[in-house]
Design a protein around this motif. Structure first.
Motif, PDB file in Angstrom:
ATOM      1  N   UNK A   1       0.842  -1.188   0.000  1.00  0.00           N
ATOM      2  CA  UNK A   1       0.000   0.000   0.000  1.00  0.00           C
ATOM      3  C   UNK A   1       0.886   1.249   0.000  1.00  0.00           C
ATOM      4  N   UNK A   2       0.284   2.376  -0.449  1.00  0.00           N
ATOM      5  CA  UNK A   2       0.977   3.676  -0.421  1.00  0.00           C
ATOM      6  C   UNK A   2       0.136   4.570   0.466  1.00  0.00           C
ATOM      7  N   UNK A   3       0.755   5.144   1.517  1.00  0.00           N
ATOM      8  CA  UNK A   3      -0.043   5.957   2.436  1.00  0.00           C
ATOM      9  C   UNK A   3       0.794   7.016   3.124  1.00  0.00           C
ATOM     10  N   UNK A   4       0.063   7.968   3.707  1.00  0.00           N
ATOM     11  CA  UNK A   4       0.669   8.982   4.573  1.00  0.00           C
ATOM     12  C   UNK A   4       0.412   8.498   5.996  1.00  0.00           C
ATOM     13  N   UNK A   5       1.441   8.003   6.666  1.00  0.00           N
ATOM     14  CA  UNK A   5       1.183   7.294   7.923  1.00  0.00           C
ATOM     15  C   UNK A   5       0.808   8.198   9.093  1.00  0.00           C
ATOM     16  N   UNK A   6       1.791   8.686   9.845  1.00  0.00           N
ATOM     17  CA  UNK A   6       1.519   9.444  11.076  1.00  0.00           C
ATOM     18  C   UNK A   6       2.425  10.661  11.100  1.00  0.00           C
ATOM     19  N   UNK A   7       2.142  11.635  11.970  1.00  0.00           N
ATOM     20  CA  UNK A   7       3.034  12.809  12.067  1.00  0.00           C
ATOM     21  C   UNK A   7       4.473  12.388  12.328  1.00  0.00           C
ATOM     22  N   UNK A   8       5.382  13.094  11.692  1.00  0.00           N
ATOM     23  CA  UNK A   8       6.797  12.780  11.828  1.00  0.00           C
ATOM     24  C   UNK A   8       7.296  11.801  10.778  1.00  0.00           C
ATOM     25  N   UNK A   9       6.404  11.233   9.996  1.00  0.00           N
ATOM     26  CA  UNK A   9       6.786  10.300   8.945  1.00  0.00           C
ATOM     27  C   UNK A   9       6.481  10.920   7.579  1.00  0.00           C
ATOM     28  N   UNK A  10       6.853  10.226   6.507  1.00  0.00           N
ATOM     29  CA  UNK A  10       6.590  10.703   5.149  1.00  0.00           C
ATOM     30  C   UNK A  10       5.798   9.654   4.401  1.00  0.00           C
ATOM     31  N   UNK A  11       5.243  10.039   3.248  1.00  0.00           N
ATOM     32  CA  UNK A  11       4.504   9.093   2.422  1.00  0.00           C
ATOM     33  C   UNK A  11       5.460   7.997   1.973  1.00  0.00           C
ATOM     34  N   UNK A  12       4.998   6.750   2.043  1.00  0.00           N
ATOM     35  CA  UNK A  12       5.872   5.616   1.748  1.00  0.00           C
ATOM     36  C   UNK A  12       5.067   4.454   1.177  1.00  0.00           C
ATOM     37  N   UNK A  13       5.830   3.545   0.534  1.00  0.00           N
ATOM     38  CA  UNK A  13       5.235   2.288   0.069  1.00  0.00           C
ATOM     39  C   UNK A  13       5.645   1.213   1.071  1.00  0.00           C
ATOM     40  N   UNK A  14       4.666   0.529   1.614  1.00  0.00           N
ATOM     41  CA  UNK A  14       4.976  -0.481   2.638  1.00  0.00           C
ATOM     42  C   UNK A  14       3.948  -1.605   2.583  1.00  0.00           C
ATOM     43  N   UNK A  15       4.210  -2.644   3.348  1.00  0.00           N
ATOM     44  CA  UNK A  15       3.297  -3.795   3.387  1.00  0.00           C
ATOM     45  C   UNK A  15       2.013  -3.434   4.147  1.00  0.00           C
ATOM     46  N   UNK A  16       0.983  -4.137   3.784  1.00  0.00           N
ATOM     47  CA  UNK A  16      -0.289  -3.955   4.493  1.00  0.00           C
ATOM     48  C   UNK A  16      -0.138  -4.535   5.901  1.00  0.00           C
ATOM     49  N   UNK A  17      -0.278  -3.686   6.866  1.00  0.00           N
ATOM     50  CA  UNK A  17      -0.085  -4.115   8.249  1.00  0.00           C
ATOM     51  C   UNK A  17      -1.407  -4.270   9.002  1.00  0.00           C
TER      52      UNK A  17
END
Length: 265
Positions: free
Chosen positions: A239-255
């Motif tokens: 998935x591609x998402x904007x996770x939480x404050x302090x992080x950046x948009x990233x491609x990561x596994x579905x958690x």
């Protein structure tokens, strides 16, 4: 009327004169004066002075008046002029003479071909440029939406995933809806807008607007929703998402343990 016995008298014909005769007469007059002055100087000093007389070849005087004056050799006066004429004789050319001249051969050589244009290396677009870019793939989908015939989910999905990947690295910003910063729902709404699909602003409103599909039927470009968060499904287990404050948009596994897959058309 009585007849006159006296014969008529006529002036004898004179010898014709030229400009050289006038020059000679003037010169002889000057020589006579010089000769008289030389004689006086010789008588007073006792010296023998040679009179400036005419050359032996000069013409003899014809009367008593001319005997007292020396003559001038005109050939000497014209010697320089004759010398010029002798050294520069007149050139004559026959009336039927022809002129010729050589024409050099001319060889035309074509200009060499211009050098090839320098190869310009275009640097990869910066991340800020990628964020502001509007994808060309959005046009077909937007046109299809306008005609009321939505494009297949797979076609839209590939464009959505490609657009979503452009903003990897953009920081998470609470309430952000632009490439300067996104939150999760602001990010998905912005990506979908590039293909002409308008989503509600919040993740819960997006959950209500979409059509739920099973995980087995989910296709890239669908959305993944869990309470309080939403992201773009990239296929497989990614998935591609904007996770939480302090992080950046990233491609990561579905958690997420039990995600809901949503489709929009």
């Amino acid at each position: 009327m009585p007849e006159s016995l006296t014969a008529a008298r006529h002036r004898a014909a004179g010898r014709p004169t030229t400009a050289l005769d006038d020059l000679a007469a003037s010169a002889t007059g000057s020589l006579a004066v010089v000769g008289r002055r030389s004689a006086v100087a010789a008588a007073s000093s006792g010296l023998v002075v040679s009179m400036l007389a005419a050359p032996a070849s000069a013409a003899q005087p014809t009367d008593a008046g001319a005997a007292a004056l020396p003559t001038v050799d005109t050939s000497a006066l014209t010697a320089s002029a004759r010398a010029v004429l002798d050294t520069a004789p007149a050139v004559t050319v026959a009336a039927d003479a022809t002129w010729t001249f050589d024409v050099p051969a001319v060889t035309v050589i074509a200009d060499p071909p211009p050098p090839p244009a320098p190869v310009r290396t275009v640097a990869a677009a910066s991340r800020s440029q990628a964020r502001a870019a509007v994808p060309t793939e959005a046009a077909p989908a937007a046109e299809a939406e306008t005609r009321g015939a939505p494009a297949p989910a797979s076609a839209n999905g590939n464009a959505i995933v490609e657009i979503a990947s452009r903003y990897v690295g953009v920081p998470y910003v609470w309430g952000g809806t632009t490439p300067n910063g996104f939150d999760c729902s602001g990010y998905t709404a912005y990506v979908y807008a590039q293909v002409g699909i308008t989503l509600p602003r919040t993740s819960s409103a997006q959950r209500s607007a979409g059509t739920v599909v099973s995980r087995a039927d989910a296709q890239p470009g669908d959305l993944i929703w869990t309470p309080g968060h939403i992201s773009v499904y990239a296929g497989g287990n990614l998935q591609v998402d904007a996770p939480v404050p302090g992080r950046t948009i990233q491609i990561r596994e579905i958690w997420q343990s039990n995600p809901t897959f949503l489709r929009f058309s």
